[in-house]
Design a protein around this motif. Structure first.
Motif, mmCIF file in Angstrom:
data_model
loop_
_atom_site.group_PDB
_atom_site.id
_atom_site.type_symbol
_atom_site.label_atom_id
_atom_site.label_comp_id
_atom_site.label_asym_id
_atom_site.label_seq_id
_atom_site.Cartn_x
_atom_site.Cartn_y
_atom_site.Cartn_z
ATOM 1 N N GLY A 43 37.911 -36.911 24.965
ATOM 2 C CA GLY A 43 37.268 -37.135 23.672
ATOM 3 C C GLY A 43 38.290 -37.180 22.559
ATOM 4 O O GLY A 43 39.330 -36.523 22.644
ATOM 5 N N PRO A 44 38.050 -37.968 21.525
ATOM 6 C CA PRO A 44 38.994 -38.096 20.418
ATOM 7 C C PRO A 44 39.376 -36.740 19.829
ATOM 8 O O PRO A 44 38.525 -35.881 19.619
ATOM 9 C CB PRO A 44 38.241 -38.946 19.397
ATOM 10 N N GLY A 45 40.667 -36.547 19.637
ATOM 11 C CA GLY A 45 41.180 -35.318 19.046
ATOM 12 C C GLY A 45 41.353 -34.173 20.018
ATOM 13 O O GLY A 45 41.925 -33.145 19.666
ATOM 14 N N ARG A 46 40.842 -34.324 21.227
ATOM 15 C CA ARG A 46 40.987 -33.263 22.225
ATOM 16 C C ARG A 46 42.367 -33.352 22.876
ATOM 17 O O ARG A 46 42.975 -34.416 22.907
ATOM 18 C CB ARG A 46 39.892 -33.389 23.288
ATOM 19 N N PRO A 47 42.879 -32.255 23.436
ATOM 20 C CA PRO A 47 44.168 -32.328 24.131
ATOM 21 C C PRO A 47 44.048 -33.185 25.400
ATOM 22 O O PRO A 47 43.041 -33.112 26.104
ATOM 23 C CB PRO A 47 44.488 -30.870 24.472
ATOM 24 N N ALA A 48 45.053 -33.977 25.648
ATOM 25 C CA ALA A 48 45.059 -34.840 26.835
ATOM 26 C C ALA A 48 45.219 -33.997 28.090
ATOM 27 O O ALA A 48 46.017 -33.060 28.116
ATOM 28 C CB ALA A 48 46.188 -35.854 26.733
ATOM 29 N N PRO A 49 44.471 -34.314 29.150
ATOM 30 C CA PRO A 49 44.658 -33.603 30.406
ATOM 31 C C PRO A 49 46.060 -33.874 30.980
ATOM 32 O O PRO A 49 46.605 -34.964 30.809
ATOM 33 C CB PRO A 49 43.597 -34.206 31.337
ATOM 34 N N THR A 62 45.200 -35.934 21.966
ATOM 35 C CA THR A 62 46.502 -35.515 21.454
ATOM 36 C C THR A 62 47.399 -35.154 22.641
ATOM 37 O O THR A 62 46.920 -34.674 23.666
ATOM 38 C CB THR A 62 46.369 -34.302 20.512
ATOM 39 N N SER A 63 48.683 -35.370 22.499
ATOM 40 C CA SER A 63 49.641 -35.036 23.554
ATOM 41 C C SER A 63 49.503 -33.568 23.930
ATOM 42 O O SER A 63 49.350 -32.712 23.061
ATOM 43 C CB SER A 63 51.071 -35.279 23.061
ATOM 44 N N HIS A 64 49.571 -33.296 25.233
ATOM 45 C CA HIS A 64 49.455 -31.916 25.700
ATOM 46 C C HIS A 64 50.161 -31.802 27.045
ATOM 47 O O HIS A 64 49.941 -32.619 27.933
ATOM 48 C CB HIS A 64 47.980 -31.522 25.829
ATOM 49 N N ALA A 65 50.997 -30.799 27.206
ATOM 50 C CA ALA A 65 51.835 -30.680 28.402
ATOM 51 C C ALA A 65 51.337 -29.685 29.437
ATOM 52 O O ALA A 65 51.935 -29.558 30.498
ATOM 53 C CB ALA A 65 53.255 -30.286 27.984
ATOM 54 N N TRP A 66 50.259 -28.993 29.145
ATOM 55 C CA TRP A 66 49.836 -27.886 30.010
ATOM 56 C C TRP A 66 48.450 -28.143 30.592
ATOM 57 O O TRP A 66 47.613 -28.770 29.953
ATOM 58 C CB TRP A 66 49.846 -26.586 29.206
ATOM 59 N N PRO A 67 48.172 -27.618 31.788
ATOM 60 C CA PRO A 67 46.856 -27.834 32.401
ATOM 61 C C PRO A 67 45.714 -27.131 31.668
ATOM 62 O O PRO A 67 44.568 -27.518 31.792
ATOM 63 C CB PRO A 67 46.999 -27.261 33.814
ATOM 64 N N TYR A 68 46.043 -26.068 30.912
ATOM 65 C CA TYR A 68 45.017 -25.253 30.260
ATOM 66 C C TYR A 68 45.196 -25.251 28.743
ATOM 67 O O TYR A 68 46.301 -25.419 28.240
ATOM 68 C CB TYR A 68 45.095 -23.805 30.775
ATOM 69 N N ASP A 69 44.082 -25.040 28.037
ATOM 70 C CA ASP A 69 44.175 -24.925 26.583
ATOM 71 C C ASP A 69 44.557 -23.490 26.210
ATOM 72 O O ASP A 69 44.754 -22.642 27.091
ATOM 73 C CB ASP A 69 42.875 -25.381 25.903
ATOM 74 N N THR A 70 44.634 -23.196 24.936
ATOM 75 C CA THR A 70 45.079 -21.868 24.490
ATOM 76 C C THR A 70 44.087 -20.766 24.845
ATOM 77 O O THR A 70 44.449 -19.591 24.853
ATOM 78 C CB THR A 70 45.338 -21.855 22.967
ATOM 79 N N ALA A 71 42.836 -21.127 25.159
ATOM 80 C CA ALA A 71 41.831 -20.145 25.575
ATOM 81 C C ALA A 71 41.806 -19.971 27.096
ATOM 82 O O ALA A 71 40.991 -19.211 27.615
ATOM 83 C CB ALA A 71 40.459 -20.560 25.072
#
Length: 81
Positions: A43-49, A62-71
């Motif tokens: 979804g728009p604005g969500r971290p990329a898997p 958004t660019s994201h390097a990790w499998p999990y979010d901050t939660a």
């Protein structure tokens, strides 16, 4: 992965080169442990898997390097055919 990408990162990844290296390693480890298919943007604005081919574009994520979010939740997206 080539030397230029390892040293400089990717123009489609918004984070620093060190974070891009984490993405590539996490993505390839995902394949090694049995995740064969790629994911799309959740979804728009969500971290990329991590299993999204982020170098081919982010589709609004958004660019994201990790499998999990901050939660601590696994970041998913739709399967790419």
């Amino acid at each position: 992965m080539n030397l230029e990408r390892w040293m400089l990162g990717s123009p489609t990844f918004a984070g620093p080169p060190a974070e891009y290296r984490h993405l590539i390693i996490n993505h390839e480890v995902g394949h090694e442990i049995g995740i064969r298919r790629h994911l799309g943007c959740g979804g728009p604005g969500r971290p990329a898997p991590v299993m999204m081919q982020q170098i081919k574009g982010l589709e609004g994520c958004t660019s994201h390097a990790w499998p999990y979010d901050t939660a601590g939740r696994y970041i998913e997206g739709p399967l790419v055919s």
